[in-house]
Motif scaffolding. Structure first.
Motif, PDB file in Angstrom:
ATOM      1  N   THR A 166       2.884  50.480  44.279  1.00 17.48           N
ATOM      2  CA  THR A 166       2.526  49.774  43.048  1.00 17.48           C
ATOM      3  C   THR A 166       1.055  49.382  43.053  1.00 17.48           C
ATOM      4  O   THR A 166       0.336  49.582  42.059  1.00 17.48           O
ATOM      5  CB  THR A 166       3.407  48.524  42.872  1.00 17.48           C
ATOM      6  N   ASP A 170      -1.653  50.671  40.376  1.00 19.01           N
ATOM      7  CA  ASP A 170      -2.260  49.744  39.415  1.00 19.01           C
ATOM      8  C   ASP A 170      -3.725  49.467  39.697  1.00 19.01           C
ATOM      9  O   ASP A 170      -4.489  49.156  38.773  1.00 19.01           O
ATOM     10  CB  ASP A 170      -1.489  48.422  39.411  1.00 19.01           C
ATOM     11  N   ARG A 239      -0.116  60.321  37.221  1.00 16.36           N
ATOM     12  CA  ARG A 239      -0.255  59.661  35.921  1.00 16.36           C
ATOM     13  C   ARG A 239      -0.593  60.688  34.824  1.00 16.36           C
ATOM     14  O   ARG A 239      -0.074  60.614  33.717  1.00 16.36           O
ATOM     15  CB  ARG A 239      -1.346  58.590  36.008  1.00 16.36           C
ATOM     16  N   ARG A 244       5.020  58.386  37.771  1.00 19.42           N
ATOM     17  CA  ARG A 244       4.622  57.444  38.809  1.00 19.42           C
ATOM     18  C   ARG A 244       5.295  57.874  40.105  1.00 19.42           C
ATOM     19  O   ARG A 244       6.417  58.385  40.090  1.00 19.42           O
ATOM     20  CB  ARG A 244       5.034  56.012  38.459  1.00 19.42           C
ATOM     21  N   LYS A 246       7.211  57.170  43.494  1.00 20.52           N
ATOM     22  CA  LYS A 246       8.089  56.186  44.124  1.00 20.52           C
ATOM     23  C   LYS A 246       8.733  56.804  45.361  1.00 20.52           C
ATOM     24  O   LYS A 246       8.967  58.018  45.411  1.00 20.52           O
ATOM     25  CB  LYS A 246       9.193  55.754  43.153  1.00 20.52           C
ATOM     26  N   GLN A 269       7.554  58.652  33.584  1.00 19.40           N
ATOM     27  CA  GLN A 269       7.309  57.267  33.204  1.00 19.40           C
ATOM     28  C   GLN A 269       8.399  56.681  32.317  1.00 19.40           C
ATOM     29  O   GLN A 269       8.602  55.470  32.302  1.00 19.40           O
ATOM     30  CB  GLN A 269       5.946  57.140  32.519  1.00 19.40           C
ATOM     31  N   GLN A 270       9.137  57.518  31.607  1.00 19.27           N
ATOM     32  CA  GLN A 270      10.199  56.999  30.751  1.00 19.27           C
ATOM     33  C   GLN A 270      11.469  56.680  31.528  1.00 19.27           C
ATOM     34  O   GLN A 270      12.397  56.051  30.996  1.00 19.27           O
ATOM     35  CB  GLN A 270      10.513  57.995  29.625  1.00 19.27           C
ATOM     36  N   ALA A 274      10.844  54.225  37.182  1.00 14.05           N
ATOM     37  CA  ALA A 274       9.381  54.243  37.159  1.00 14.05           C
ATOM     38  C   ALA A 274       8.804  52.858  36.916  1.00 14.05           C
ATOM     39  O   ALA A 274       7.662  52.572  37.288  1.00 14.05           O
ATOM     40  CB  ALA A 274       8.878  55.215  36.100  1.00 14.05           C
ATOM     41  N   SER A 275       9.584  51.980  36.291  1.00 13.26           N
ATOM     42  CA  SER A 275       9.084  50.645  35.938  1.00 13.26           C
ATOM     43  C   SER A 275       9.433  49.588  36.990  1.00 13.26           C
ATOM     44  O   SER A 275       9.145  48.407  36.797  1.00 13.26           O
ATOM     45  CB  SER A 275       9.649  50.217  34.584  1.00 13.26           C
ATOM     46  N   ASN A 277       8.528  47.727  40.047  1.00 14.62           N
ATOM     47  CA  ASN A 277       7.247  47.544  40.731  1.00 14.62           C
ATOM     48  C   ASN A 277       7.289  46.415  41.749  1.00 14.62           C
ATOM     49  O   ASN A 277       8.257  45.664  41.842  1.00 14.62           O
ATOM     50  CB  ASN A 277       6.148  47.287  39.696  1.00 14.62           C
TER      51      ASN A 277
END
Length: 434
Positions: A166, A170, A239, A244, A246, A269-270, A274-275, A277
């Motif tokens: 993460t 980021d 990206r 992403r 993982k 990403q969908q 992926a979300s 973090n």
């Protein structure tokens, strides 16, 4: 009021968390169980004294003092590792005591012997905290999803690796720098090998597969790759491809054989995973009757993991009160219904891949790589070259259509031997559409 006395071996991070949970939630647990679950003793060779709020708890350096104490009902093992943890657990079982552990390494390697001994002795083994920290994933799988044939397991099961990826994603920080920060902040151990090389995740996947499929699995049967080779360039390229990166545990149930693998994965990403973090975990099950289930939460930490250990203690206390030991089999399936199944060799699996070659910027390199891929019947979806310049090495990125793993390995081995390739090839599997 009946009292359940607990002996705790190990007063580290999770041990302290359990002690806090039992103290601060004492009245709530009484209201829910009608019993007092009391920490009676702690064994820890490095603790000189317990905090004042635990003045009624005895302290010893010798685990045997708790194991042989006839007043102790449950032994909680929280020291980790294989030995002496296994010896303590087996001694407690032999002494007729119930056991709770958060030790995923122990269970994924020696679980078959431990569960068999507990069943023969008529005692319980609780291990909710071994996977997912405070997420009630074991109970969900053993009980909530018991009417399902589990078709797949997939998830982010290591908070340290997820925190590192993460931060890299980021903030664009290199792996080594983020790892140092993670160690300084307490997210990573001084020796982070188990976390960053996927071994910890493989331990957890082995436990979940054993319960989900009724098939004894050890982590040594799981193909495992870590994240230490991932560079900021891979993060940025992922990206650009709408993904992403993982560290995923993936298993699929094919009936007579099952997949088992842990590796870095490019996740679209969908996709829900992926979300996920930071230090959070998320574990996804697909059942043939319930469909898709996603469990999300803190996968580690003093209080969340202590909460999971306390949940096991409550289950055991309730079973003691009702005289129903063994009501829920430790691994969900009855012991005589456990069946061995073949683990699908990684070379037999298919999927799309990303790989990055560092090559000399000269004519004919791409043609040579394309020729090797064609030789292994690997179809190219896209090619991307970054940082083109007149001299020196540049990254060349290829994304393939679905290909056989054995073909990918053969091709990349041959590509790596090209004179124009100046560094090891980085390979990352892309999460395919379900």
């Amino acid at each position: 009021m009946r009292e359940i006395k607990v002996g705790l071996i190990g007063f580290g991070t999770v041990g302290k968390g359990l002690a806090e949970v039992l103290l601060t939630q004492k009245e709530r647990l009484i209201r829910r169980t009608g019993m007092s679950i009391r920490l009676a003793g702690v064994a820890d060779h490095s603790t000189a004294a317990l905090p004042d709020r635990f003045s009624s708890v005895s302290l010893t350096k010798n685990a045997a003092d708790l194991i042989t104490d006839p007043d102790i009902d449950v032994i909680v093992e929280l020291i980790g590792g294989i030995e002496p943890a296994k010896t303590f657990v087996m001694q407690a079982i032999a002494a007729g005591k119930h056991v709770v552990t958060a030790n995923k390494a122990l269970l994924s390697e020696e679980g078959a012997e431990i569960f068999a001994a507990a069943a023969a002795r008529g005692v319980e083994v609780g291990f909710e905290a071994s996977v997912g920290g405070g997420i009630p994933v074991i109970k969900a799988l053993k009980e909530g999803l018991v009417a399902n044939r589990i078709l797949s397991i997939m998830g982010i099961m290591n908070g340290t690796a997820n925190y590192i990826l993460t931060r890299m994603t980021d903030e664009g920080i290199p792996f080594a720098e983020v790892l140092q920060d993670a160690q300084r902040l307490g997210f990573a151990e001084a020796d982070p090998t188990y976390d960053i090389e996927g071994i910890d995740t493989a331990h957890k996947l082995a436990i979940l597969m054993t319960i989900a499929y009724g098939t004894p699995i050890t982590h040594k049967q799981i193909v495992t790759e870590g994240i230490s080779q991932i560079e900021p360039m891979d993060i940025e390229l992922a990206r650009e491809f709408g993904c992403r990166i993982k560290l995923l545990a993936i298993s699929r149930n094919h009936g007579d054989h099952v997949e088992a693998r842990v590796h870095p994965t490019m996740v679209p990403q969908q996709h829900l995973l992926a979300s996920i973090n930071g230090a959070y975990n998320a574990i996804h099950f697909q059942g043939d009757t319930v469909g898709n289930v996603l469990l999300y939460g803190l996968g580690a930490g003093m209080i969340p993991t202590g909460s999971a250990v306390a949940a096991d203690l409550v289950d055991i206390a309730r079973n003691i009160a009702c005289g129903s030991i063994g009501r829920v089999p430790a691994l969900s399936y009855l012991p005589d219904q456990m069946q061995s199944r073949r683990i699908t060799p990684m070379d037999e699996l298919y999927g799309p891949y990303y790989f990055r070659c560092t090559v000399l910027d000269q004519p004919g390199v791409l043609a040579s790589i394309a020729g090797i891929l064609a030789k292994y019947e690997i179809s190219i979806e896209s090619v991307l070259q970054k940082g083109r310049k007149s001299a020196g090495a540049v990254p060349l990125v290829v994304v393939t259509h679905s290909a056989r793993e054995s073909a990918i390995r053969g091709a990349l081995d041959e590509i790596g031997r090209l004179e124009a390739v100046t560094a090891p090839v980085v390979k990352i599997r892309i999460l395919e559409e379900e």
